[in-house]
Motif scaffolding. Structure first.
Motif, short mmCIF file in Angstrom:
data_model
loop_
_atom_site.label_atom_id
_atom_site.label_comp_id
_atom_site.label_asym_id
_atom_site.label_seq_id
_atom_site.Cartn_x
_atom_site.Cartn_y
_atom_site.Cartn_z
N ALA A 91 0.83 -1.20 0.00
CA ALA A 91 0.00 0.00 0.00
C ALA A 91 0.86 1.25 0.00
CB ALA A 91 -0.91 0.00 1.23
N SER A 92 0.43 2.25 -0.70
CA SER A 92 1.13 3.53 -0.71
C SER A 92 0.11 4.65 -0.78
CB SER A 92 2.12 3.61 -1.87
OG SER A 92 1.45 3.47 -3.10
N GLY A 93 0.56 5.83 -0.37
CA GLY A 93 -0.32 6.99 -0.39
C GLY A 93 -1.07 7.22 0.91
N PHE A 94 -0.89 6.33 1.86
CA PHE A 94 -1.50 6.49 3.18
C PHE A 94 -0.73 5.63 4.17
CE2 PHE A 94 -3.60 2.38 3.62
CZ PHE A 94 -3.66 1.95 2.31
N SER A 95 -0.99 5.87 5.44
CA SER A 95 -0.36 5.08 6.49
C SER A 95 -1.37 4.12 7.08
CB SER A 95 0.17 6.01 7.58
OG SER A 95 0.67 5.27 8.67
N PHE A 96 -0.89 2.96 7.50
CA PHE A 96 -1.79 1.95 8.05
C PHE A 96 -2.49 2.40 9.32
CE2 PHE A 96 -1.18 -0.69 4.80
CZ PHE A 96 -0.87 -2.03 5.00
N GLY A 97 -1.85 3.23 10.09
CA GLY A 97 -2.47 3.68 11.32
C GLY A 97 -3.73 4.48 11.01
N GLY A 98 -4.90 4.02 11.49
CA GLY A 98 -6.12 4.77 11.29
C GLY A 98 -6.95 4.35 10.09
N VAL A 99 -6.65 3.20 9.49
CA VAL A 99 -7.43 2.74 8.34
C VAL A 99 -7.96 1.34 8.61
CG1 VAL A 99 -5.95 4.10 6.82
CG2 VAL A 99 -5.53 1.66 7.07
N ALA A 100 -8.82 0.90 7.71
CA ALA A 100 -9.24 -0.50 7.67
C ALA A 100 -8.76 -1.06 6.34
CB ALA A 100 -10.75 -0.62 7.78
N ILE A 101 -8.21 -2.25 6.37
CA ILE A 101 -7.67 -2.83 5.13
C ILE A 101 -7.94 -4.32 5.15
CG2 ILE A 101 -5.35 -3.19 6.08
CD1 ILE A 101 -4.34 -2.21 3.25
N GLY A 102 -8.24 -4.86 3.97
CA GLY A 102 -8.58 -6.27 3.95
C GLY A 102 -8.53 -6.86 2.56
N TRP A 103 -9.04 -8.07 2.48
CA TRP A 103 -9.03 -8.84 1.24
C TRP A 103 -10.46 -9.16 0.83
CZ3 TRP A 103 -4.68 -9.59 -1.57
CH2 TRP A 103 -3.47 -9.31 -0.94
N PHE A 104 -10.68 -9.06 -0.47
CA PHE A 104 -12.01 -9.22 -1.03
C PHE A 104 -11.94 -10.13 -2.24
CE2 PHE A 104 -14.65 -5.87 1.03
CZ PHE A 104 -13.69 -5.42 1.91
N ARG A 105 -13.05 -10.74 -2.59
CA ARG A 105 -13.12 -11.54 -3.80
C ARG A 105 -14.54 -11.48 -4.31
NH1 ARG A 105 -12.35 -17.48 -0.86
NH2 ARG A 105 -14.45 -17.59 0.06
N PRO A 106 -14.74 -11.71 -5.61
CA PRO A 106 -16.09 -11.63 -6.15
C PRO A 106 -16.97 -12.73 -5.58
CG PRO A 106 -14.45 -11.52 -7.90
CD PRO A 106 -13.74 -11.95 -6.65
N ALA A 107 -18.19 -12.38 -5.24
CA ALA A 107 -19.19 -13.36 -4.84
C ALA A 107 -20.09 -13.64 -6.04
CB ALA A 107 -20.00 -12.83 -3.67
N PRO A 108 -20.64 -14.84 -6.16
CA PRO A 108 -21.49 -15.16 -7.31
C PRO A 108 -22.61 -14.16 -7.51
CG PRO A 108 -21.02 -17.13 -6.03
CD PRO A 108 -20.47 -15.97 -5.25
N GLY A 109 -22.62 -13.54 -8.65
CA GLY A 109 -23.66 -12.58 -8.96
C GLY A 109 -23.57 -11.27 -8.21
N LYS A 110 -22.47 -11.07 -7.51
CA LYS A 110 -22.33 -9.85 -6.70
C LYS A 110 -21.02 -9.18 -7.01
CE LYS A 110 -24.86 -11.82 -2.76
NZ LYS A 110 -24.80 -12.14 -1.32
N GLU A 111 -20.86 -7.99 -6.46
CA GLU A 111 -19.59 -7.30 -6.57
C GLU A 111 -18.60 -7.96 -5.60
OE1 GLU A 111 -21.53 -3.65 -4.37
OE2 GLU A 111 -19.35 -3.48 -4.25
#
Length: 123
Positions: free
Chosen positions: A24-44
């Motif tokens: 990640a760049s352009g921000f600091s981890f302190g004070g954010v939420a960050i995670g992992w995502f994947r497409p769900a069937p028929g969804k974003e």
């Protein structure tokens, strides 16, 4: 400029482990939420696992509990997705996502997403 760059995807046999990285760049981890995502069937893209600045971790599906973890390296602004005992149903493009403005671990609609890295689980 906020950037999230994923890496580490590939073809993996069932039962093996894999570690994805998100630089990640352009921000600091302190004070954010960050995670992992994947497409769900028929969804974003849908949340898989997310960590908030207070270290609280959210798992969005029971299918990954006990197999997926989300280590972070705050000094290097990197978040990982450690996947153990991979299953064919884990096959997906995995996206790193961050929520900066009002940081929350959201199931959908994080503020920023990376381009994704493909994980294929097959024998």
């Amino acid at each position: 400029e906020v950037q999230l760059v994923e890496s580490g995807g590939g073809l993996v046999q069932p039962g093996r482990s894999l570690r994805l990285s998100c630089a990640a760049s352009g921000f600091s981890f302190g004070g954010v939420a960050i995670g992992w995502f994947r497409p769900a069937p028929g969804k974003e893209r849908e949340g898989v696992v997310c960590i908030k600045y207070d270290k609280y971790i959210t798992y969005y599906t029971d299918a990954v509990k006990g197999r997926f973890t989300i280590p972070t390296d705050n000094a290097n602004n990197t978040v990982y997705l450690q996947i153990n005992n991979l299953k064919p149903e884990d096959t997906a493009v995995y996206y790193c996502a961050a929520d900066l403005l009002t940081p929350r671990c959201r199931r959908f609609g994080m503020d920023y997403y990376g381009e994704g890295t493909l994980v294929t689980v097959s024998s």
